[in-house]
Enzyme design. Structure first.
Site, PDB file in Angstrom:
ATOM      1  N   HIS A 162       0.828  -1.204   0.000  1.00 13.90           N
ATOM      2  CA  HIS A 162       0.000   0.000   0.000  1.00 13.90           C
ATOM      3  C   HIS A 162       0.865   1.257   0.000  1.00 13.90           C
ATOM      4  O   HIS A 162       1.658   1.483   0.918  1.00 13.90           O
ATOM      5  CB  HIS A 162      -0.891  -0.027   1.236  1.00 13.90           C
ATOM      6  CG  HIS A 162      -1.938   1.022   1.272  1.00 13.90           C
ATOM      7  ND1 HIS A 162      -2.270   1.707   2.414  1.00 13.90           N
ATOM      8  CD2 HIS A 162      -2.749   1.506   0.300  1.00 13.90           C
ATOM      9  CE1 HIS A 162      -3.240   2.563   2.161  1.00 13.90           C
ATOM     10  NE2 HIS A 162      -3.547   2.471   0.885  1.00 13.90           N
TER      11      HIS A 162
ATOM     12  N   HIS B 284      -1.042  10.829  -2.267  1.00 13.15           N
ATOM     13  CA  HIS B 284      -2.347  10.357  -1.796  1.00 13.15           C
ATOM     14  C   HIS B 284      -3.297  11.492  -1.451  1.00 13.15           C
ATOM     15  O   HIS B 284      -4.437  11.534  -1.914  1.00 13.15           O
ATOM     16  CB  HIS B 284      -2.171   9.457  -0.572  1.00 13.15           C
ATOM     17  CG  HIS B 284      -3.469   9.043   0.048  1.00 13.15           C
ATOM     18  ND1 HIS B 284      -4.080   9.771   1.045  1.00 13.15           N
ATOM     19  CD2 HIS B 284      -4.277   7.976  -0.194  1.00 13.15           C
ATOM     20  CE1 HIS B 284      -5.218   9.183   1.388  1.00 13.15           C
ATOM     21  NE2 HIS B 284      -5.349   8.087   0.660  1.00 13.15           N
TER      22      HIS B 284
END
Length: 296
Positions: A58, A100
């Site tokens: 991730h 992100h």
């Protein structure tokens, strides 16, 4: 790009995950230890499962290096993780960068470098301005000087490391046309050849329309919908998505079975890759629900 027939999951959190999977597997009749559930290996042809869950790093190896940086990619590679996940957004001048958050302050020194430009939205800065930011010091001194990578540089590093990519188009509603631009960069970087498309690339998003658009632009590219669509929606999603990637919270064996009962646009069974998990939770989810992979 040459890919190994099997890539080892032997170190770091992959080793931890394998150990957790193997531990507590139970015993068979007569007190004989039952074999542990296998940890998935990866096919050279299609990156498909061979008996256990795929581990996808991730935002790169984000527990060990600053998320979404080239250092995180390299750390995942050092730990023998083939698949990495990232997040792609667009700058004010139309460049694709890997980050992100919708804003820059959490993972860069934007507040210090540009103190008068609150709230430091990614889309309010040019690529050149973002390139000046330190995206590593917040995580640790040894990562000082890490930058927010462009998608182009990120793809190049993955190729250098012989890694595969789960690419998330982040906040597509903020960046009209980003799907076409992502496809264009993948093409320019050589990522739309048969090897990458079959073995090393999935494009995902929470934006269902964005996933549908990617499939329309490049039907050969595998895609994934993030979230937990209703069971009534799943047959429609199977027309343009290969994976359904829900959070662990609320996941059930019956939901996974509903996804697995459908076949996607590439004549393969839909897969389920869950996120928001620890290694121990991933092990339990694999055993209880039969998921195909974890974004860990």
């Amino acid at each position: 790009m040459l890919r190994s027939a099997v890539r080892s999951a032997a170190a770091g959190f992959v080793l931890l995950f394998a150990a957790v999977l193997a531990a507590d597997a139970g015993t068979g009749s007569g007190g004989v230890d039952a074999p542990p559930p296998p940890v998935r290996l990866v096919s050279a042809q299609k990156g498909l499962p061979l008996g256990g869950p795929t581990v996808i790093a991730h935002r790169g190896a984000a527990e060990y290096a600053p998320e979404n940086t080239l250092a995180a990619v390299d750390e995942a590679d050092r730990r023998d993780v083939e698949w990495v996940e990232n997040d792609v957004q667009r700058t004010k001048d139309g460049k694709l960068v890997v980050i992100h958050d919708a804003t820059l302050e959490r993972t860069t020194d934007a507040e210090k470098v540009y103190p008068k430009r609150s709230p430091w939205r990614v889309g309010d800065f040019t690529a050149a301005e973002i390139a000046k930011l330190d995206a590593g010091s917040w995580f640790g001194k040894k990562f000082a000087g890490q930058r927010v990578p462009t998608l182009a540089s990120y793809l190049d590093r993955l190729d250098d490391n012989d890694q595969s990519l789960l690419l998330e188009i982040k906040n597509p509603e903020k960046y009209p046309g980003i799907e076409k631009q992502v496809i264009g960069q993948l093409r320019a970087s050589g990522w739309l050849d048969a090897t990458h498309v079959m073995d090393g690339l999935v494009v995902q998003s929470f934006g269902v329309d964005a996933v549908r658009e990617v499939h329309k632009l490049r039907p050969d590219v595998r895609t994934a919908v993030l979230g937990t669509p209703s069971r009534a929606e799943l047959p429609e999603y199977a027309r343009f998505a290969d994976w359904i990637n829900p959070p662990l919270k609320g996941l059930s064996s019956s939901y996974v079975s509903a996804v697995h009962s459908l076949w996607g646009p590439h004549a393969e069974r839909l897969e389920v890759h869950t996120w928001g998990v620890s290694a121990g939770q991933a092990k339990r989810a694999f055993i209880a629900y039969g998921i195909d992979g974890v974004i860990l």
